[in-house]
Design a protein around this motif. Structure first.
Motif, mmCIF file in Angstrom:
data_model
loop_
_atom_site.group_PDB
_atom_site.id
_atom_site.type_symbol
_atom_site.label_atom_id
_atom_site.label_comp_id
_atom_site.label_asym_id
_atom_site.label_seq_id
_atom_site.Cartn_x
_atom_site.Cartn_y
_atom_site.Cartn_z
ATOM 1 N N ASP A 44 14.720 109.655 75.187
ATOM 2 C CA ASP A 44 15.367 110.971 75.319
ATOM 3 C C ASP A 44 15.564 111.665 73.973
ATOM 4 N N GLY A 45 14.533 111.562 73.107
ATOM 5 C CA GLY A 45 14.572 112.252 71.823
ATOM 6 C C GLY A 45 15.269 111.507 70.711
ATOM 7 N N HIS A 46 15.774 110.276 70.944
ATOM 8 C CA HIS A 46 16.468 109.515 69.910
ATOM 9 C C HIS A 46 15.634 108.360 69.349
ATOM 10 N N ASN A 47 14.463 108.119 69.938
ATOM 11 C CA ASN A 47 13.597 106.995 69.573
ATOM 12 C C ASN A 47 14.291 105.661 69.872
ATOM 13 N N TYR A 48 13.506 104.652 70.059
ATOM 14 C CA TYR A 48 14.025 103.292 70.256
ATOM 15 C C TYR A 48 14.223 102.660 68.878
ATOM 16 N N GLN A 67 11.939 101.783 64.246
ATOM 17 C CA GLN A 67 11.935 102.838 65.247
ATOM 18 C C GLN A 67 10.553 102.907 65.887
ATOM 19 N N PHE A 68 10.540 103.149 67.193
ATOM 20 C CA PHE A 68 9.247 103.283 67.855
ATOM 21 C C PHE A 68 9.386 104.203 69.068
ATOM 22 N N ALA A 69 8.237 104.752 69.470
ATOM 23 C CA ALA A 69 8.114 105.590 70.666
ATOM 24 C C ALA A 69 6.802 105.224 71.348
ATOM 25 N N THR A 71 -0.052 103.385 73.809
ATOM 26 C CA THR A 71 0.057 103.099 72.373
ATOM 27 C C THR A 71 1.518 103.200 71.949
ATOM 28 N N VAL A 72 1.930 102.251 71.111
ATOM 29 C CA VAL A 72 3.290 102.247 70.564
ATOM 30 C C VAL A 72 3.211 102.723 69.118
ATOM 31 N N HIS A 73 3.919 103.798 68.830
ATOM 32 C CA HIS A 73 3.965 104.390 67.497
ATOM 33 C C HIS A 73 5.273 103.945 66.845
#
Length: 269
Positions: free
Chosen positions: A242-246, A225-227, A173-175
């Motif tokens: 690495d904690g910065h989100n895409y 932004q997504f994770a 799932t992409v949030h």
């Protein structure tokens, strides 16, 4: 004329005078008794048909008194098709950017100027091909899930994800959020293929996802932004850069349309 007298109730007249004879009194016929007729048919006895007007149907006079009927149009949900909004003094209605661009394009064509379009687009702040970066497989083994590729277009944002093949049942799932996580949505990814590797390197599955981009979102300074969340065997694994989100930032570029393509471009926009 001589009429002989037969009884006391009649008189004798001579000459040309007519003889007045009292007519007999009318006699009323005795009432006939109804005779029951015996029928050998199985059909019921016919009864007279009485026509009555339905109560729900008004007469012509009532329809004229009530006036012409009113017609009301609604949508499939029963809501009004017309919406009236009253603006206060000094309150200007907000016109969407894509609508304003169409109006400006039409005005430029009317004045004979060259058609110049301002088109928005999303630009990622990370490499578009993450699978080609060094150490991708090592990162995949550590996180269990990694973003592989990302592609931005007018239809939206599409990408692929690799996850370790730890079990048959898995979910990706992409949030994502357009409002700095004040509000967020989820998009489920679908399985595409399995990557088989030689030696002791683990297998991985490829999933594809799509993120819709509404037209009113395409404005300057808007950031997506997504994770990525990977669920398998009752556990969750995340890839959030690495904690910065895409992050993808919205930019605009100007395009001058050639004269021979103006009509088709205006129709397309």
């Amino acid at each position: 004329i001589v009429v002989p007298r037969t009884d006391s109730s009649r008189r004798l007249y001579t000459g040309i005078f007519p003889v007045a004879i009292r007519p007999p009194s009318p006699r009323t016929a005795p009432p006939r008794e109804r005779t029951a007729r015996r029928s050998f048919s199985c059909e019921p006895e016919p009864r007279p048909i009485m026509r009555r007007r339905a109560r729900s149907l008004p007469s012509s006079a009532e329809r004229q008194a009530r006036g012409s009927p009113r017609v009301r149009f609604v949508d499939s949900l029963g809501l009004e098709l017309e919406c009236v909004k009253l603006f206060e003094a000094g309150e200007d209605p907000a016109v969407p950017v894509h609508v304003m661009s169409r109006l400006l394009a039409s005005s430029e064509l009317a004045t004979g100027k060259s058609l110049e379009l301002t088109l928005p687009y999303f630009q990622p702040s990370f490499p578009g091909n993450m699978a080609g970066a060094p150490g991708f497989l090592r990162r995949l083994c550590r996180q269990r899930v990694c973003l592989e590729t990302i592609h931005c277009s007018e239809l939206g944002i599409a990408g692929t994800v690799q996850v370790l093949n730890q079990a048959f049942e898995k979910q990706v799932t992409v949030h994502y959020s357009f409002t700095d996580w004040k509000s967020a949505s989820d998009s489920k990814a679908s399985w595409v293929s399995t990557v088989h590797r030689d030696g002791a390197e683990p297998e991985s599955d490829v999933f594809r996802f799509r993120l819709p981009v509404p037209p009113f979102i395409l404005q300057p300074n808007v950031t997506l932004q997504f994770a990525i969340c990977f669920q398998v065997l009752g556990e969750e694994f995340w890839d959030n850069n690495d904690g910065h989100n895409y992050k993808l930032a919205c930019h605009t570029y100007k395009l001058i349309v050639p004269k021979e393509c103006e009509a088709s471009m205006v129709h397309f926009t």
